[in-house]
Write a protein that holds these residues in place. Structure first.
Motif, PDB file in Angstrom:
ATOM      1  N   TYR A 220       0.814  -1.209   0.000  1.00 55.46           N
ATOM      2  CA  TYR A 220       0.000   0.000   0.000  1.00 55.46           C
ATOM      3  C   TYR A 220       0.850   1.263   0.000  1.00 55.46           C
ATOM      4  CZ  TYR A 220      -3.611  -3.340   1.215  1.00 55.46           C
ATOM      5  OH  TYR A 220      -4.466  -4.406   1.209  1.00 55.46           O
ATOM      6  N   SER A 221       2.115   1.142  -0.376  1.00 57.83           N
ATOM      7  CA  SER A 221       2.961   2.325  -0.497  1.00 57.83           C
ATOM      8  C   SER A 221       2.487   3.176  -1.665  1.00 57.83           C
ATOM      9  CB  SER A 221       4.421   1.919  -0.692  1.00 57.83           C
ATOM     10  OG  SER A 221       4.879   1.191   0.425  1.00 57.83           O
ATOM     11  N   SER A 222       2.706   4.478  -1.532  1.00 60.61           N
ATOM     12  CA  SER A 222       2.263   5.394  -2.592  1.00 60.61           C
ATOM     13  C   SER A 222       2.970   5.106  -3.897  1.00 60.61           C
ATOM     14  CB  SER A 222       2.535   6.834  -2.153  1.00 60.61           C
ATOM     15  OG  SER A 222       3.915   7.007  -1.838  1.00 60.61           O
ATOM     16  N   ALA A 223       4.218   4.580  -3.824  1.00 64.11           N
ATOM     17  CA  ALA A 223       4.938   4.304  -5.062  1.00 64.11           C
ATOM     18  C   ALA A 223       4.388   3.086  -5.790  1.00 64.11           C
ATOM     19  CB  ALA A 223       6.425   4.083  -4.756  1.00 64.11           C
ATOM     20  N   VAL A 238      -7.256  14.126   1.500  1.00 62.18           N
ATOM     21  CA  VAL A 238      -7.727  15.415   1.984  1.00 62.18           C
ATOM     22  C   VAL A 238      -7.277  15.564   3.433  1.00 62.18           C
ATOM     23  CG1 VAL A 238      -9.729  16.873   2.380  1.00 62.18           C
ATOM     24  CG2 VAL A 238      -9.710  15.285   0.447  1.00 62.18           C
ATOM     25  N   ALA A 239      -6.613  16.659   3.731  1.00 62.00           N
ATOM     26  CA  ALA A 239      -6.158  16.917   5.101  1.00 62.00           C
ATOM     27  C   ALA A 239      -7.265  17.603   5.884  1.00 62.00           C
ATOM     28  CB  ALA A 239      -4.915  17.814   5.083  1.00 62.00           C
ATOM     29  N   ASP A 346      -9.740  10.848   6.126  1.00 59.35           N
ATOM     30  CA  ASP A 346      -9.628  11.070   4.685  1.00 59.35           C
ATOM     31  C   ASP A 346      -8.189  11.015   4.204  1.00 59.35           C
ATOM     32  OD1 ASP A 346     -12.354  11.420   4.313  1.00 59.35           O
ATOM     33  OD2 ASP A 346     -12.256  13.539   4.884  1.00 59.35           O
ATOM     34  N   ALA A 347      -7.287  10.459   4.998  1.00 58.65           N
ATOM     35  CA  ALA A 347      -5.887  10.385   4.591  1.00 58.65           C
ATOM     36  C   ALA A 347      -5.717   9.358   3.482  1.00 58.65           C
ATOM     37  CB  ALA A 347      -5.013  10.024   5.795  1.00 58.65           C
ATOM     38  N   SER A 348      -4.514   9.339   2.901  1.00 59.76           N
ATOM     39  CA  SER A 348      -4.221   8.401   1.818  1.00 59.76           C
ATOM     40  C   SER A 348      -4.125   6.979   2.361  1.00 59.76           C
ATOM     41  CB  SER A 348      -2.916   8.790   1.130  1.00 59.76           C
ATOM     42  OG  SER A 348      -1.838   8.688   2.045  1.00 59.76           O
ATOM     43  N   LEU A 349      -4.142   6.034   1.450  1.00 54.86           N
ATOM     44  CA  LEU A 349      -4.047   4.621   1.845  1.00 54.86           C
ATOM     45  C   LEU A 349      -2.740   4.338   2.565  1.00 54.86           C
ATOM     46  CD1 LEU A 349      -5.456   2.725  -1.263  1.00 54.86           C
ATOM     47  CD2 LEU A 349      -6.551   3.077   0.934  1.00 54.86           C
TER      48      LEU A 349
END
Length: 1050
Positions: A220-223, A238-239, A346-349
């Motif tokens: 689940y890393s952003s890369a 969304v922060a 609402d943070a990223s995965l």
């Protein structure tokens, strides 16, 4: 009669639709008939007093019929309802009577039961106690059976990557085994042993997953997330703002990681929530529909999402709905506060998954152990990531840069591509066959690929940018985990139901004690180690070896984090081999000894790569400042950027100044620096690539100045220092040009003349000076009349003729010096144009009292003045040469006895010299400048020839023809110069021929000419014609008087 009020009285009557006309009839009935106290007397009186009593009576009968009919309708409508209501009331009375009888019977039975139960009280109490015991035993057996299945269920959850559910189950089971009643059960010892082993397995599984995601290698890393177009809208990060209950400051990037001041705090055994461990727990009630839809494990977004209906505008609504769903790795978890917060987050995965892993470590009580292991792995992992990035960079670029002949990347970087791209004018040879690439490569202190726009610089910039991009993502993950741990520990310190710290305390300092509780892991430590590795990479790129005062020593200052310091030993010509490190790195077993492998993709001359690494480091510092919380902002400022700026200021700039100063000295001291080219083109061209013969020394200086300005553009912060270097180099060059100029003109009459104020004033007034390069002191020329031009030329000629006799040693007789002056003037103009362009493109320093453009512009004015002086010397030199040759007319007798076919020798010498010098100067100055240099010859020769007649005693007709022949020869020579005003030349020399031809006229014809052309010549010139003796011409005694009367008659 009021119809509105009557209608209001009878509106509620139940009249059917067929009898709706009755309502209108009722409206016509007077309201007095409906009064509460009816008075009949007024109606009787009205009928008796009426004219038509029968009609009134009939009207009353009709109203009575209407009322009767309405009454019939009302009775008919309410009759059935009245009957039904009466029946219902009868039933109610019957039910109340039956209930009263039943209650009486029940009271009787209860009294009998009470008497019966009272006689068996002890036996019932014993049975009740026995039932409680049996229920407790059954509950314990059920729990034992459920706990016995827990290890298998945990292993199954681990295999399905449901780590949070596995940790939940493990913690619940461990708490259950500690309850009273199960502690003494011997059959639970094996289960306890298996749970202990699984705790270690879970810990290392969570730790490995956390380690992978810290360095962007996890699932689940952003890369690694590859989002489709629709999913990108669904998974937008969304922060959100922190709750007011949260007293811990977070960075702008991770302000959405905490909800309502909690991070999923567990409350087992406190009476708040006890989920089941028998596998039957569900997530009912977690969404609006009361159910959850599972998704295929192959989906890449990791969220539980509902089926989509439609597309387009519906994506926004789906994104809002999906942001409040449960991530896939929590799909089998038991609902608790943490999961509720994850739904609202609402943070990223990537951030959500890191939250889950940190929560797992807190639940397992392994935060300190995990922190210690992360700290141990940090430096080797960063080193491995940087090395792998460099290898990937090398493999990618080797395929694009390696030629068919098998050249390596490093050798290809040394090609001249960068130089040719920056200076396209150097691609071609000049028309004379001269190429300047070799000369400029000789004076430049760097190879073509190491120039600011060279391939080595771009390769280093791209390499470091790629590495730092990865480092930023890694640092962002570390910042997220560090803030999660700190916020978690702060929450635990404020919550009496949470787990205690390793030492049993719940009150910590913000940095030191939190670092101890987390096993030494903190954002400050990660910043230190990561920046230390980046600095080692930069040192390897720059070929600088860190000594004893190294970054690794500063890494140990975790609490202070006072920045990183380096001492350098430069090895520009050597590449450090593996295991060949500085003394500061010895006896440190935890530090990797091998380098990063940059030598395979970058050239060896590493000092000048500081320019290419500055911008990536600056961008890295900006990104880090956005990632770090406020309390770490100063630490980010004291990191790589400060290190690079100190290196540039203390090492790069001084070394560059020394190297380029040496290049300037070599360029100016070269024997060919100020030597006009022997194989110059025959025609002047303003472009260097087409053969403009700029002096090699000035061409090399221009090349070096442009290169330094390019360094300034690469490092704009130090543009002021670099532009000052350029100013210094150009000042040194100007002094050398001034020296060459003085060597050519020192002691010569032309140089002394242009220094005289009166002569300089006349030269400025001369309209020919309009073609000179515009200098700061020069006034723009206006339209000048012919009379003013004649006056300036006359004053100039008189001043020059007053210098006779002119000696040859006072003239520049060496043509090479004249060619040098012409070439120097044009080369200075080339440098001036280049300086003005440099002033326009030079970066503006951040803090400076004077602008570089103004300093360079003032220096360009000095160059231009020197170029103008060179042209002025050449023009005056040709004027003096003309006077030097024409002055021989005085000593020559023009009493010829035969007609000569050639001009005089001095005229032949003068015309030959004019044509030779014009041909020699043609490649070095433009046609317009050549016309300026040779343009004053005709006027000076004309005035000198006319004035020479005053010093002659006699002349015959053949002598007049000889002088006219001299004038024609001189006119042809001057008119041959390109861009010359042939009409003006002819007009001036025609005046000479006309003047001398007047000697052939009789006196009367001369008087007639004077009458017609009174202002063609001056009075003295006309009188000179009368004084000279011409054989065969008779002049009256009163000739001068008569001519004077004609001239003064007006």
């Amino acid at each position: 009669m009021s119809s509105d009020k009557s209608g209001g009285i009878f509106d509620g009557l139940p009249i059917s639709a067929e009898k709706s006309h009755l309502r209108e009839d009722l409206l016509r009935i007077d309201e007095s008939w409906a009064a509460a106290r009816f008075d009949s007397l007024p109606h009787v009186v009205h009928i008796l007093t009426s004219k038509d009593r029968d009609a009134e009576i009939q009207f009353l009968k009709e109203q009575g019929d209407v009322i009767e009919e309405v009454v019939d309708e009302v009775v008919h409508a309410y009759h059935s309802g009245f009957n039904k209501a009466i029946q219902n009331y009868s039933q109610i009375l019957r039910f109340f009577s039956e209930s009263a009888q039943s209650i009486s019977s029940l009271k009787t039975h209860l009294a009998e039961t009470k008497n019966f139960v009272g006689s068996r009280n002890k036996q019932l109490r014993q049975l009740w106690y026995r039932s409680l015991t049996l229920r407790h035993i059954i509950s314990l057996l059920d729990q034992i059976e459920a706990v016995a299945k827990v290890p298998a269920r945990i292993e199954n959850l681990i295999s399905e990557k449901q780590l949070y559910a596995a940790v939940q189950l493990h913690v619940q089971s461990s708490l259950m085994l500690e309850r009273e009643g199960l502690q003494a059960v011997g059959a639970m010892q094996d289960v306890r042993s298996e749970l202990t082993k699984l705790r270690g397995v879970l810990f290392y599984k969570v730790l490995d997953d956390l380690h992978s995601h810290l360095y962007n290698k996890g699932e689940y890393s952003s890369a690694n997330l590859r989002l489709s177009d629709g999913d990108e809208a669904l998974l937008t990060t969304v922060a959100v703002a922190l709750s007011t209950n949260n007293m811990h400051s977070l960075s702008r990037r991770t302000r959405s990681i905490k909800g309502d001041g909690h991070l999923g705090t567990l409350a087992f055994g406190d009476g708040y929530y006890r989920p089941s461990i028998d596998g039957s727990s569900t997530l009912d009630g977690l969404d609006d529909e009361g159910t959850l839809e599972t998704v295929d494990g192959a989906t890449s977004d990791g969220l539980l999402s509902s089926a989509r209906h439609g597309s387009g505008g519906g994506h926004v609504k789906e994104a809002k709905a999906t942001s409040h769903r449960i991530p896939m790795w929590l799909s089998r978890s038991t609902p608790d506060e943490f999961i509720e917060n994850m739904k609202k987050n609402d943070a990223s995965l990537n951030v959500k998954y890191l939250q889950t892993l940190v929560e797992c470590l807190c639940m397992l009580g392994k935060v300190a152990a995990a922190g210690a292991i992360i700290c141990q792995r940090l430096r080797p992992t960063i080193h491995e990531i940087i090395t792998s990035k460099i290898k990937v960079f090398g493999s990618v670029h080797s395929s694009s840069y390696t030629s068919q002949n098998g050249k390596s990347v490093a050798s290809t970087f040394y090609s001249s591509k960068g130089l040719v791209e920056r200076h396209p004018t150097l691609k071609k040879k000049g028309k004379g066959g001269t190429s300047f690439i070799t000369t400029q490569m000789a004076v430049s202190p760097v190879s073509p690929t190491m120039t600011p726009m060279g391939t080595a610089q771009s390769a280093a910039r791209e390499l470091l940018g790629s590495v730092l991009d990865s480092i930023v993502q890694i640092l962002e993950n570390h910042a997220t985990v560090g803030e999660l741990l700190e916020s978690k520990l702060v929450q635990q310190s404020d919550n009496p139901y949470t787990l205690k710290s390793a030492n049993g305390g719940t009150n910590w300092n913000a940095d030191t004690e939190v670092s101890q509780i987390t096993g030494g892991f903190s954002l400050g430590f990660s910043m230190s180690v990561i920046q230390s590795e980046c600095q080692q990479l930069i040192c390897e790129i720059l070929r600088a070896t860190p000594e004893a005062a190294s970054a690794d020593a500063a890494v140990q200052q975790i609490d202070g984090f006072d920045g990183l310091s380096f001492a350098f030993r430069f090895t520009d010509t050597t590449i450090p081999l593996p295991n060949q490190v500085g003394q500061g790195w010895r006896n440190r077993p935890n530090v990797l000894q091998e380098g990063y492998g940059t030598a395979a993709v970058l050239p060896e001359q590493g000092l000048y790569l500081a320019a290419s690494i500055y911008r990536p480091i600056l961008q890295f510092a900006d990104k880090v400042s956005l990632i770090l919380p406020q309390k770490y902002s100063q630490h980010g400022n004291d990191g790589l950027l400060a290190f690079v700026e100190k290196f540039v200021k203390d090492h790069f700039l001084p070394a560059m100044f020394v190297d380029y100063r040496k290049g300037v000295q070599q360029a100016l001291s070269s024997p060919a620096a100020f030597r006009p080219r022997a194989h110059a083109t025959t025609v002047y061209d303003s472009l260097v690539e087409k053969g403009r013969p700029v002096l090699q020394g000035l061409l090399a200086i221009d090349f070096l100045a442009k290169e330094v300005i390019e360094w300034a553009q690469a490092i704009p912060k130090y543009a002021g220092e670099l532009v000052e270097y350029v100013h210094t180099f150009l000042e040194r060059t100007y002094e050398r040009c001034r020296t060459s100029y003085m060597e050519a003109v020192l002691g010569k009459q032309s140089y002394m003349l242009i220094g005289r104020h009166d002569f300089e004033t006349l030269m400025r007034q001369d309209p020919a000076s309009a073609c000179l390069p515009s200098a700061t002191h020069q006034v723009p020329q206006k339209n000048v009349s012919d009379e003013e031009i004649v006056e300036v030329e006359q004053k100039m000629s008189n001043l020059l003729l007053g210098l006779r006799p002119i000696k040859q040693e006072n003239l520049i007789h060496d043509d090479h010096k004249l060619i040098l002056l012409a070439s120097l003037s044009d080369s200075l103009e080339y440098v001036v144009d280049s300086i003005e362009r440099l002033a326009e493109c030079a970066p503006q320093p951040v803090q400076s009292t004077s602008t570089p453009a103004r300093d360079l512009t003032s220096l360009a004015a000095e160059y231009r003045r020197l170029a103008v002086d060179c042209l002025k010397v050449l023009r005056v030199e040709m004027q003096l040469e003309t006077v030097f040759h024409i002055q021989e007319m005085i000593s020559r007798e023009y009493m010829e006895d035969q007609d000569a076919e050639e001009p005089d020798d001095y005229i032949i010498s003068l015309t030959t010299q004019i044509m030779r010098r014009d041909e020699q100067m043609a490649p070095f100055v433009s046609d317009l400048k050549r016309s300026y240099i040779f343009g004053a010859i005709s006027s000076v020769a004309a005035y000198a020839s006319i004035k020479a007649l005053t010093e002659m005693k006699s002349i015959n007709l053949l002598g007049v023809q000889q002088i006219c022949r001299n004038s024609i020869a001189l006119e042809q020579a001057v008119a041959a110069v390109p861009a010359m005003d042939n009409e003006a030349v002819q007009q001036r020399l025609d005046r000479v021929r006309t003047y001398y031809e007047l000697l052939n006229l009789p006196f009367d014809a001369l008087l007639a000419f004077i009458l017609e052309h009174e202002f063609l010549f001056t009075s003295s010139e006309y009188l000179t014609l009368l004084r000279i003796r011409v054989p065969g011409r008779e002049i009256p005694d009163d000739a001068e008087k008569r001519v004077a009367e004609i001239l003064t008659a007006e």
